[in-house]
Design a protein around this motif. Structure first.
Motif, PDB file in Angstrom:
ATOM      1  N   PRO A   3       0.775  -1.237  -0.058  1.00  0.00           N
ATOM      2  CA  PRO A   3      -0.022   0.034   0.042  1.00  0.00           C
ATOM      3  C   PRO A   3       0.853   1.224   0.056  1.00  0.00           C
ATOM      4  N   TYR A   4       2.208   1.140   0.134  1.00  0.00           N
ATOM      5  CA  TYR A   4       2.999   2.292   0.300  1.00  0.00           C
ATOM      6  C   TYR A   4       3.698   2.590  -0.695  1.00  0.00           C
ATOM      7  N   ALA A   5       3.477   1.685  -1.932  1.00  0.00           N
ATOM      8  CA  ALA A   5       4.487   1.928  -3.201  1.00  0.00           C
ATOM      9  C   ALA A   5       3.753   2.966  -4.092  1.00  0.00           C
ATOM     10  N   ASP A   6       4.513   3.794  -4.516  1.00  0.00           N
ATOM     11  CA  ASP A   6       4.152   4.975  -5.293  1.00  0.00           C
ATOM     12  C   ASP A   6       3.890   4.323  -6.680  1.00  0.00           C
ATOM     13  N   VAL A   7       2.684   4.037  -7.027  1.00  0.00           N
ATOM     14  CA  VAL A   7       2.386   3.434  -8.317  1.00  0.00           C
ATOM     15  C   VAL A   7       1.413   4.059  -9.018  1.00  0.00           C
ATOM     16  N   THR A   8       1.080   3.665 -10.285  1.00  0.00           N
ATOM     17  CA  THR A   8      -0.260   4.089 -10.978  1.00  0.00           C
ATOM     18  C   THR A   8      -0.939   2.690 -11.455  1.00  0.00           C
ATOM     19  N   PRO A   9      -2.243   2.745 -11.891  1.00  0.00           N
ATOM     20  CA  PRO A   9      -2.813   1.451 -12.190  1.00  0.00           C
ATOM     21  C   PRO A   9      -2.156   0.723 -13.116  1.00  0.00           C
ATOM     22  N   ASP A  10      -1.360   1.316 -14.361  1.00  0.00           N
ATOM     23  CA  ASP A  10      -0.736   0.567 -15.216  1.00  0.00           C
ATOM     24  C   ASP A  10       0.878   0.405 -14.971  1.00  0.00           C
ATOM     25  N   SER A  11       1.252   0.741 -13.705  1.00  0.00           N
ATOM     26  CA  SER A  11       2.826   0.220 -13.386  1.00  0.00           C
ATOM     27  C   SER A  11       2.551  -1.130 -13.020  1.00  0.00           C
ATOM     28  N   PRO A  12       4.158  -1.772 -13.101  1.00  0.00           N
ATOM     29  CA  PRO A  12       4.291  -3.063 -12.706  1.00  0.00           C
ATOM     30  C   PRO A  12       3.735  -3.474 -11.234  1.00  0.00           C
ATOM     31  N   ALA A  13       3.264  -4.367 -10.895  1.00  0.00           N
ATOM     32  CA  ALA A  13       2.436  -4.616  -9.514  1.00  0.00           C
ATOM     33  C   ALA A  13       3.606  -4.513  -8.418  1.00  0.00           C
ATOM     34  N   ALA A  14       3.381  -3.700  -7.343  1.00  0.00           N
ATOM     35  CA  ALA A  14       4.000  -3.478  -6.174  1.00  0.00           C
ATOM     36  C   ALA A  14       3.398  -4.662  -5.315  1.00  0.00           C
ATOM     37  N   VAL A  15       4.139  -5.592  -4.734  1.00  0.00           N
ATOM     38  CA  VAL A  15       3.582  -6.747  -3.899  1.00  0.00           C
ATOM     39  C   VAL A  15       4.419  -6.575  -2.527  1.00  0.00           C
ATOM     40  N   ASP A  16       3.423  -6.830  -1.578  1.00  0.00           N
ATOM     41  CA  ASP A  16       3.650  -7.069  -0.149  1.00  0.00           C
ATOM     42  C   ASP A  16       3.921  -8.583  -0.023  1.00  0.00           C
TER      43      ASP A  16
END
Length: 390
Positions: A46-59
């Motif tokens: 939840p803390y990743a600075d991403v957009t909907p089309d960014s590569p997935a940031a997974v916990d």
């Protein structure tokens, strides 16, 4: 405390949350009469600075912890498949990492795992899928090698790219035949219907399901020693029953029907289905307990536990069915399996508040939340965010 849950017509209704969970403790005898996989979701960072089309940031810690939860109840994990948002937030690079980590975790704890093999390296462009069969086959081969290297069973998933470039049933027979000949161990073939992914319309070379079924059976008949089973996700119980009766001896049918799973798993005097289901992500402990009742021959007790869950499943998987992942992750948050309601690709926005409120009500009524007070508190928080709490 009474909650006021929003309905689709703009009204609210009072709901008294449950105070005691159902008791489904980890452990218990291994499941014996059915092979049962739960497809598992991924937990976003939840803390990743991403957009909907960014590569997935997974916990990764929370993601693997959820898999340990499923294994602790005796379920197998179906990894890196539709429930994990393959093609809806999780790309092949993220899926490959997920497969490596989950397969290693499965080995460490003695859990059963099967992993999705697809062609999602081949992304669609503005002109569609500018690839040939050779490229589709090579993409499948790369992913099959990754799954086998990780030590997991392979699930050959339906391919958007193959749907786009295949000219007819013969192309499916050629590609799947090639893959089955080189598979080191028997695989699970997955037929995912267009209700789950509209890009798969006409899979197996025809929009006529009877014709598609014949091609599917031809693939299996040519290589029965390389097919452990088939996973059917068409939401059509009659068709699944007819198909499983035509399978060669030794080839299993794994139901993927999230509308009719109790009757399909229970079976009839001519056979039954095993299970590989997305709905078993939130139902894991309850589903495992139900199958243990079936293991003793008590079909009535199995149905008494599992039949009441169908209303929740049909709610989560209602059209557009592909957005069922939002409800699955929402329930995982309410159940305390993750600290937030954030999804890769921003998919937490894919279902309405009334939809989520009804999911909460149905799940709470089944006793699915280990800590009902926590679930109530989190539901109140969500209502407050939407400005409807009282």
């Amino acid at each position: 405390m009474t909650l006021h849950l929003p309905a689709a017509d703009g009204s609210t209704r009072p709901y008294e949350p449950r105070t005691e969970p159902a008791a489904f403790a980890p452990g218990g005898a291994p499941l014996a009469s059915r092979t049962v996989f739960s497809a598992a979701h991924v937990v976003a960072d939840p803390y990743a600075d991403v957009t909907p089309d960014s590569p997935a940031a997974v916990d990764w810690d929370a993601t693997l912890a959820f898999r340990r939860h499923l294994w602790s109840h005796g379920l197998g994990v179906a990894e890196a498949m539709d429930t994990a948002q393959r093609g809806m937030g999780l790309d092949w690079a993220g899926a490959a990492e997920l497969i490596r980590r989950s397969a290693a975790e499965a080995k460490a704890v003695g859990g059963r795992i099967a992993c999705g093999v697809g062609t999602d390296q081949l992304a669609a462009t503005e002109i569609g899928y500018p690839y040939g069969l050779d490229q589709v086959r090579s993409a499948y081969e790369e992913q099959l090698a990754a799954v086998e290297t990780a030590g997991a069973q392979a699930v050959l998933m339906a391919s958007r790219a193959l749907t786009a470039v295949a000219k007819g049933p013969e192309d499916y027979l050629e590609v799947y035949g090639h893959l089955l000949r080189q598979a080191a161990e028997p695989v699970i073939l997955h037929w995912l219907g267009p209700m789950f992914d509209p890009a798969l319309e006409g899979y197996w070379g025809s929009t006529d399901l009877d014709a598609a079924t014949r091609t599917f059976l031809d693939v299996i008949a040519a290589h029965p020693d390389k097919v452990d089973g088939i996973k059917v996700s068409l939401l059509d119980a009659r068709r699944e029953v007819e198909l499983r009766r035509l399978l060669p001896d030794g080839v299993r049918c794994y139901t993927g029907d999230d509308f009719n799973y109790p009757e399909l798993i229970a079976g009839d005097d001519r056979g039954f289905s095993h299970a590989l289901l997305g709905i078993f992500d939130p139902l894991g402990p309850l589903a495992a307990e139900a199958v243990r009742r079936l293991d003793t021959g008590d079909t009535a007790a199995f149905r008494a536990l599992l039949d009441p869950t169908v209303e929740l499943s049909r709610h989560l998987f209602q059209a557009p069915t592909r957005f069922y992942k939002t409800g699955v992750v929402f329930l995982a948050w309410l159940a305390g399996h993750q600290s937030h309601f954030t999804m890769v690709g921003g998919l937490q926005s894919a279902r309405s508040l009334p939809h989520l409120a009804r999911a909460y009500e149905l799940a709470d009524g089944l006793g699915l939340f280990p800590d009902p007070a926590l679930a109530e508190s989190r539901m109140k928080t969500l209502l407050t965010v939407y400005g409807v709490a009282r």
